[in-house]
Design an enzyme around this catalytic site. Structure first.
Site, PDB file in Angstrom:
ATOM      1  N   SER A 145       0.818  -1.216   0.000  1.00  0.00           N
ATOM      2  CA  SER A 145       0.000   0.000   0.000  1.00  0.00           C
ATOM      3  C   SER A 145       0.846   1.258   0.000  1.00  0.00           C
ATOM      4  CB  SER A 145      -0.822   0.088   1.291  1.00  0.00           C
ATOM      5  OG  SER A 145      -1.715  -0.956   1.398  1.00  0.00           O
ATOM      6  N   HIS A 166      -1.213  -3.052  -7.311  1.00  0.00           N
ATOM      7  CA  HIS A 166      -1.903  -2.594  -6.099  1.00  0.00           C
ATOM      8  C   HIS A 166      -3.405  -2.766  -6.269  1.00  0.00           C
ATOM      9  CE1 HIS A 166      -3.066   0.703  -3.073  1.00  0.00           C
ATOM     10  NE2 HIS A 166      -2.793  -0.409  -2.420  1.00  0.00           N
ATOM     11  N   GLU A 178      -3.969  -0.573  -9.655  1.00  0.00           N
ATOM     12  CA  GLU A 178      -2.856   0.333  -9.995  1.00  0.00           C
ATOM     13  C   GLU A 178      -1.654  -0.525 -10.386  1.00  0.00           C
ATOM     14  OE1 GLU A 178      -3.758   4.223  -7.141  1.00  0.00           O
ATOM     15  OE2 GLU A 178      -2.576   2.594  -6.275  1.00  0.00           O
ATOM     16  N   ASN A 216      -3.844   6.014  -2.583  1.00  0.00           N
ATOM     17  CA  ASN A 216      -3.453   6.237  -1.182  1.00  0.00           C
ATOM     18  C   ASN A 216      -2.795   7.595  -0.961  1.00  0.00           C
ATOM     19  OD1 ASN A 216      -4.583   3.879  -0.377  1.00  0.00           O
ATOM     20  ND2 ASN A 216      -2.686   2.700  -0.404  1.00  0.00           N
TER      21      ASN A 216
HETATM   22  C1  LIG Z   1      -2.916   9.792  12.264  1.00  0.00           C
HETATM   23  C2  LIG Z   1      -2.667   8.456  11.681  1.00  0.00           C
HETATM   24  C3  LIG Z   1      -3.643   8.236  10.598  1.00  0.00           C
HETATM   25  C4  LIG Z   1      -3.345   7.111   9.751  1.00  0.00           C
HETATM   26  C5  LIG Z   1      -4.267   7.073   8.597  1.00  0.00           C
HETATM   27  C6  LIG Z   1      -3.739   6.186   7.570  1.00  0.00           C
HETATM   28  C7  LIG Z   1      -4.853   5.672   6.714  1.00  0.00           C
HETATM   29  C8  LIG Z   1      -4.362   4.588   5.864  1.00  0.00           C
HETATM   30  C9  LIG Z   1      -5.478   4.031   5.034  1.00  0.00           C
HETATM   31  C10 LIG Z   1      -4.937   3.525   3.768  1.00  0.00           C
HETATM   32  C11 LIG Z   1      -5.583   2.262   3.383  1.00  0.00           C
HETATM   33  C12 LIG Z   1      -4.796   1.617   2.355  1.00  0.00           C
HETATM   34  C13 LIG Z   1      -5.444   0.403   1.817  1.00  0.00           C
HETATM   35  C14 LIG Z   1      -5.067   0.297   0.389  1.00  0.00           C
HETATM   36  O1  LIG Z   1      -3.906   0.151   0.075  1.00  0.00           O
HETATM   37  C15 LIG Z   1      -6.061   0.467  -0.666  1.00  0.00           C
HETATM   38  C16 LIG Z   1      -7.474   0.102  -0.378  1.00  0.00           C
HETATM   39  O2  LIG Z   1      -7.924  -0.976  -0.607  1.00  0.00           O
HETATM   40  S1  LIG Z   1      -8.406   1.333   0.242  1.00  0.00           S
HETATM   41  C17 LIG Z   1      -9.979   0.613   0.454  1.00  0.00           C
HETATM   42  C18 LIG Z   1     -10.763   0.664  -0.800  1.00  0.00           C
HETATM   43  N1  LIG Z   1     -12.057   0.122  -0.556  1.00  0.00           N
HETATM   44  C19 LIG Z   1     -13.118   0.866  -0.292  1.00  0.00           C
HETATM   45  O3  LIG Z   1     -13.034   2.069  -0.269  1.00  0.00           O
HETATM   46  C20 LIG Z   1     -14.399   0.123   0.001  1.00  0.00           C
HETATM   47  C21 LIG Z   1     -15.537   1.035   0.177  1.00  0.00           C
HETATM   48  N2  LIG Z   1     -16.739   0.273   0.446  1.00  0.00           N
HETATM   49  C22 LIG Z   1     -17.520  -0.226  -0.527  1.00  0.00           C
HETATM   50  O4  LIG Z   1     -17.264  -0.047  -1.702  1.00  0.00           O
HETATM   51  C23 LIG Z   1     -18.717  -1.002  -0.074  1.00  0.00           C
HETATM   52  O5  LIG Z   1     -19.034  -0.627   1.215  1.00  0.00           O
HETATM   53  C24 LIG Z   1     -18.499  -2.554  -0.153  1.00  0.00           C
HETATM   54  C25 LIG Z   1     -18.442  -2.952  -1.628  1.00  0.00           C
HETATM   55  C26 LIG Z   1     -17.252  -3.010   0.558  1.00  0.00           C
HETATM   56  C27 LIG Z   1     -19.677  -3.284   0.511  1.00  0.00           C
HETATM   57  O6  LIG Z   1     -20.862  -2.835   0.005  1.00  0.00           O
HETATM   58  P1  LIG Z   1     -22.080  -2.478   0.965  1.00  0.00           P
HETATM   59  O7  LIG Z   1     -23.256  -2.187   0.111  1.00  0.00           O
HETATM   60  O8  LIG Z   1     -21.622  -1.442   1.880  1.00  0.00           O
HETATM   61  O9  LIG Z   1     -22.320  -3.783   1.855  1.00  0.00           O
HETATM   62  P2  LIG Z   1     -22.893  -5.195   1.559  1.00  0.00           P
HETATM   63  O10 LIG Z   1     -22.309  -6.064   2.603  1.00  0.00           O
HETATM   64  O11 LIG Z   1     -24.374  -5.122   1.414  1.00  0.00           O
HETATM   65  O12 LIG Z   1     -22.293  -5.670   0.156  1.00  0.00           O
HETATM   66  C28 LIG Z   1     -22.827  -5.319  -1.107  1.00  0.00           C
HETATM   67  C29 LIG Z   1     -22.786  -6.524  -2.002  1.00  0.00           C
HETATM   68  O13 LIG Z   1     -21.435  -6.933  -2.201  1.00  0.00           O
HETATM   69  C30 LIG Z   1     -21.268  -8.278  -1.766  1.00  0.00           C
HETATM   70  N3  LIG Z   1     -19.952  -8.452  -1.170  1.00  0.00           N
HETATM   71  C31 LIG Z   1     -19.448  -7.693  -0.177  1.00  0.00           C
HETATM   72  N4  LIG Z   1     -18.194  -8.096   0.118  1.00  0.00           N
HETATM   73  C32 LIG Z   1     -17.930  -9.146  -0.697  1.00  0.00           C
HETATM   74  C33 LIG Z   1     -16.811  -9.989  -0.879  1.00  0.00           C
HETATM   75  N5  LIG Z   1     -15.697  -9.864  -0.158  1.00  0.00           N
HETATM   76  N6  LIG Z   1     -16.893 -10.966  -1.807  1.00  0.00           N
HETATM   77  C34 LIG Z   1     -18.002 -11.125  -2.554  1.00  0.00           C
HETATM   78  N7  LIG Z   1     -19.087 -10.338  -2.458  1.00  0.00           N
HETATM   79  C35 LIG Z   1     -19.057  -9.376  -1.531  1.00  0.00           C
HETATM   80  C36 LIG Z   1     -22.375  -8.522  -0.787  1.00  0.00           C
HETATM   81  O14 LIG Z   1     -22.708  -9.871  -0.740  1.00  0.00           O
HETATM   82  C37 LIG Z   1     -23.499  -7.708  -1.364  1.00  0.00           C
HETATM   83  O15 LIG Z   1     -24.103  -8.448  -2.390  1.00  0.00           O
HETATM   84  P3  LIG Z   1     -25.663  -8.315  -2.689  1.00  0.00           P
HETATM   85  O16 LIG Z   1     -25.933  -9.379  -3.683  1.00  0.00           O
HETATM   86  O17 LIG Z   1     -25.838  -6.939  -3.244  1.00  0.00           O
HETATM   87  O18 LIG Z   1     -26.335  -8.518  -1.367  1.00  0.00           O
HETATM   88  N1  LIG Z   2      -5.921  -4.262   3.943  1.00  0.00           N
HETATM   89  C1  LIG Z   2      -6.124  -3.519   2.843  1.00  0.00           C
HETATM   90  O1  LIG Z   2      -7.188  -2.907   2.676  1.00  0.00           O
HETATM   91  C2  LIG Z   2      -5.059  -3.433   1.805  1.00  0.00           C
HETATM   92  C3  LIG Z   2      -3.773  -3.902   2.029  1.00  0.00           C
HETATM   93  N2  LIG Z   2      -2.829  -3.836   1.032  1.00  0.00           N
HETATM   94  C4  LIG Z   2      -1.489  -4.371   1.256  1.00  0.00           C
HETATM   95  O2  LIG Z   2      -1.529  -5.783   1.077  1.00  0.00           O
HETATM   96  C5  LIG Z   2      -0.598  -6.416   1.950  1.00  0.00           C
HETATM   97  C6  LIG Z   2      -1.335  -7.411   2.819  1.00  0.00           C
HETATM   98  O3  LIG Z   2      -2.320  -6.740   3.553  1.00  0.00           O
HETATM   99  P1  LIG Z   2      -3.545  -7.533   4.207  1.00  0.00           P
HETATM  100  O4  LIG Z   2      -3.969  -8.644   3.340  1.00  0.00           O
HETATM  101  O5  LIG Z   2      -4.518  -6.514   4.641  1.00  0.00           O
HETATM  102  O6  LIG Z   2      -2.834  -8.134   5.499  1.00  0.00           O
HETATM  103  P2  LIG Z   2      -3.290  -9.351   6.412  1.00  0.00           P
HETATM  104  O7  LIG Z   2      -2.681  -9.134   7.736  1.00  0.00           O
HETATM  105  O8  LIG Z   2      -4.747  -9.589   6.295  1.00  0.00           O
HETATM  106  O9  LIG Z   2      -2.565 -10.607   5.704  1.00  0.00           O
HETATM  107  C7  LIG Z   2      -1.187 -10.762   5.614  1.00  0.00           C
HETATM  108  C8  LIG Z   2      -0.911 -12.253   5.530  1.00  0.00           C
HETATM  109  O10 LIG Z   2       0.467 -12.446   5.201  1.00  0.00           O
HETATM  110  C9  LIG Z   2       0.923 -13.556   5.942  1.00  0.00           C
HETATM  111  N3  LIG Z   2       2.389 -13.495   5.997  1.00  0.00           N
HETATM  112  C10 LIG Z   2       3.146 -12.617   6.700  1.00  0.00           C
HETATM  113  N4  LIG Z   2       4.461 -12.880   6.456  1.00  0.00           N
HETATM  114  C11 LIG Z   2       4.505 -13.929   5.580  1.00  0.00           C
HETATM  115  C12 LIG Z   2       5.558 -14.656   4.951  1.00  0.00           C
HETATM  116  N5  LIG Z   2       6.835 -14.347   5.162  1.00  0.00           N
HETATM  117  N6  LIG Z   2       5.226 -15.660   4.104  1.00  0.00           N
HETATM  118  C13 LIG Z   2       3.935 -15.998   3.873  1.00  0.00           C
HETATM  119  N7  LIG Z   2       2.893 -15.335   4.441  1.00  0.00           N
HETATM  120  C14 LIG Z   2       3.185 -14.315   5.284  1.00  0.00           C
HETATM  121  C15 LIG Z   2       0.238 -13.437   7.289  1.00  0.00           C
HETATM  122  O11 LIG Z   2       0.227 -14.678   7.964  1.00  0.00           O
HETATM  123  C16 LIG Z   2      -1.157 -12.974   6.858  1.00  0.00           C
HETATM  124  O12 LIG Z   2      -2.033 -14.067   6.649  1.00  0.00           O
HETATM  125  C17 LIG Z   2       0.103  -5.290   2.712  1.00  0.00           C
HETATM  126  O13 LIG Z   2       1.266  -4.960   2.027  1.00  0.00           O
HETATM  127  C18 LIG Z   2      -0.925  -4.158   2.651  1.00  0.00           C
HETATM  128  O14 LIG Z   2      -0.349  -2.896   2.772  1.00  0.00           O
HETATM  129  C19 LIG Z   2      -3.103  -3.329  -0.202  1.00  0.00           C
HETATM  130  C20 LIG Z   2      -4.364  -2.877  -0.490  1.00  0.00           C
HETATM  131  C21 LIG Z   2      -5.431  -2.850   0.505  1.00  0.00           C
END
Ligand SMILES: CCCCCCCCCCCCCC(=O)CC(=O)SCCNC(=O)CCNC(=O)[C@H](O)C(C)(C)COP(=O)(O)OP(=O)(O)OC[C@H]1O[C@@H](n2cnc3c(N)ncnc32)[C@H](O)[C@@H]1OP(=O)(O)O
Ligand SMILES: NC(=O)C1=CN([C@@H]2O[C@H](COP(=O)(O)OP(=O)(O)OC[C@H]3O[C@@H](n4cnc5c(N)ncnc54)[C@H](O)[C@@H]3O)[C@@H](O)[C@H]2O)C=CC1
Length: 312
Positions: A145, A166, A178, A216
């Site tokens: 990330s 990503h 990405e 991000n």
């Molecule tokens: C001071 C210190 C501060 C520190 C701050 C630092 C912050 C750092 C944060 C950075 C994070 C970095 C992570 C990263 O690298 C990148 C990311 O991934 S960011 C996250 C991106 N994701 C989002 O933004 C998700 C947003 N949410 C949504 O889009 C929806 O809420 C979601 C699709 C997840 C769920 O939909 P929702 O309508 O809310 O809920 P439902 O539960 O009803 O689901 C709808 C629909 O989808 C089905 N479903 C849900 N999950 C799954 C799944 N895993 N697999 C299959 N299907 C799934 C569910 O069954 C529903 O289906 P229906 O048939 O419509 O009922």
């Molecule tokens: N959580 C999020 O929403 C997102 C996370 N990422 C990135 O993806 C990566 C994984 O994140 P998550 O899946 O959330 O973490 P997680 O904690 O859910 O899973 C990480 C997994 O890696 C395993 N692991 C750790 N060291 C290992 C090794 N040496 N060999 C084999 N397995 C090992 C752990 O046992 C664990 O099951 C991180 O780099 C994170 O920044 C990227 C996009 C979204």
């Protein structure tokens, strides 16, 4: 003229020869992201091995993949008989195998995607070992990330075959991928990674290896400011979430999203950036976040974070 066209043909066939059409994939790490990546790769016809540290963790990943597939199948076959649904599930699961032996798993892979803990040293140690075990042709990618891809790639002798893939959480639903290149990434490697992303049904965007890539870079400051706002006592997490969902149209509020991403991963991200830029006020540690992580309140995955969740 004939000489020139021969050269062109040779150049084209050389780059075509290096274009790696990806059929077999190893995903290392079977947590939130690794299990989702493995699932979508298997569902799009790739042979996938997903690897984690212990059999217990791998078994949990298998059950979460099955649950997710069940949800997808309901939508994919709304009127279909049980037979059609079962065939889809069987086909996807047949493409998927589980392992705890990363070095053996990469031996037959066109592509290795790393999705382990967000820690540079741990990622480098893994890639250094994989580099010695994997065939020459194998492409490497990290799902990090926040860590520069070039820093992870220094652990290998294959920077030309290294890039970032990503994905977004939840991988089966989020449409974006990405694709990141470092200066050494060849065009053939980049194209192979991009084609793989498209084969998974993702929309790909290209970004240089800059902090946070695109999403991000914008999301982290927003989430950090949401935490500061609550730490100042200006509003509650619940009201901030309601405000951003109803006022800005976001599907989740920032605190719901933090719990969804995982507070451990969030802390890894912010600690990493703060180490790099200790004077940047945006990256100062949050006492509230640190306390939750210390109490093992890691969000949805542990049953509690900013909110409480039913353990399934
Ligand atoms: C001071 C210190 C501060 C520190 C701050 C630092 C912050 C750092 C944060 C950075 C994070 C970095 C992570 C990263 O690298 C990148 C990311 O991934 S960011 C996250 C991106 N994701 C989002 O933004 C998700 C947003 N949410 C949504 O889009 C929806 O809420 C979601 C699709 C997840 C769920 O939909 P929702 O309508 O809310 O809920 P439902 O539960 O009803 O689901 C709808 C629909 O989808 C089905 N479903 C849900 N999950 C799954 C799944 N895993 N697999 C299959 N299907 C799934 C569910 O069954 C529903 O289906 P229906 O048939 O419509 O009922
Ligand atoms: N959580 C999020 O929403 C997102 C996370 N990422 C990135 O993806 C990566 C994984 O994140 P998550 O899946 O959330 O973490 P997680 O904690 O859910 O899973 C990480 C997994 O890696 C395993 N692991 C750790 N060291 C290992 C090794 N040496 N060999 C084999 N397995 C090992 C752990 O046992 C664990 O099951 C991180 O780099 C994170 O920044 C990227 C996009 C979204």
């Amino acid at each position: 003229m004939a000489f020139t066209s021969k050269l062109i043909v040779r150049a084209l066939s050389t780059s075509a020869a290096h274009f790696n059409s990806i059929k077999t994939v190893t995903v290392i790490g079977s947590g939130l992201m690794g299990s989702g990546i493995a699932q979508v790769a298997a569902a799009s016809g790739h042979k996938v091995i997903v690897v984690d540290k212990t059999q217990d963790i791998i078994n949990k990943a298998e059950s979460s993949i099955k649950k997710s597939l069940e949800r997808i199948v309901k939508k994919k076959f709304p009127d279909d008989t049980k037979v059609g649904k079962q065939k889809y599930l069987t086909d996807v699961l047949e493409n998927l195998s589980l392992s705890t032996d990363a070095l053996a798993a990469v031996k037959s892979s066109d592509l290795v995607i790393e999705a382990i803990v967000e820690n540079l040293d741990v990622k480098k140690e893994l890639f250094s070992a994989l580099d010695k075990a994997a065939p020459e042709k194998t492409l490497f990618a990290s799902n990090t990330s926040s860590i520069p891809i070039k820093e992870i790639a220094t652990a290998t002798q294959r920077k030309d075959r290294f890039g970032g893939l990503h994905f977004f959480n939840p991988v089966p639903l989020m449409k974006l991928l990405e694709v990141i290149r470092i200066p050494e990434t060849t065009d053939a490697t980049y194209k192979s990674l991009e084609a793989f992303g498209k084969a998974l049904g993702k929309t790909t965007v290209q970004c240089k290896d800059t902090p946070g890539f695109i999403v991000n870079r914008l999301l982290v400051p927003y989430m950090a400011e949401a935490i500061r706002l609550v730490e100042r006592g200006d509003a509650s997490p619940r009201d901030v979430d309601t405000a951003m969902k109803l006022g800005a149209g976001y599907p989740m509020g920032p605190f719901e999203l933090l719990d969804y991403v995982g507070l451990d991963t969030t802390k890894f991200i912010i600690d990493g950036w703060s180490k790099k830029e200790p004077d940047n006020p945006l990256f100062q540690p949050s006492q509230m976040l640190n306390k939750l992580v210390k109490e093992n309140k890691l969000g949805m995955k542990s049953g509690e974070g900013f909110y409480k969740y039913d353990k399934k």
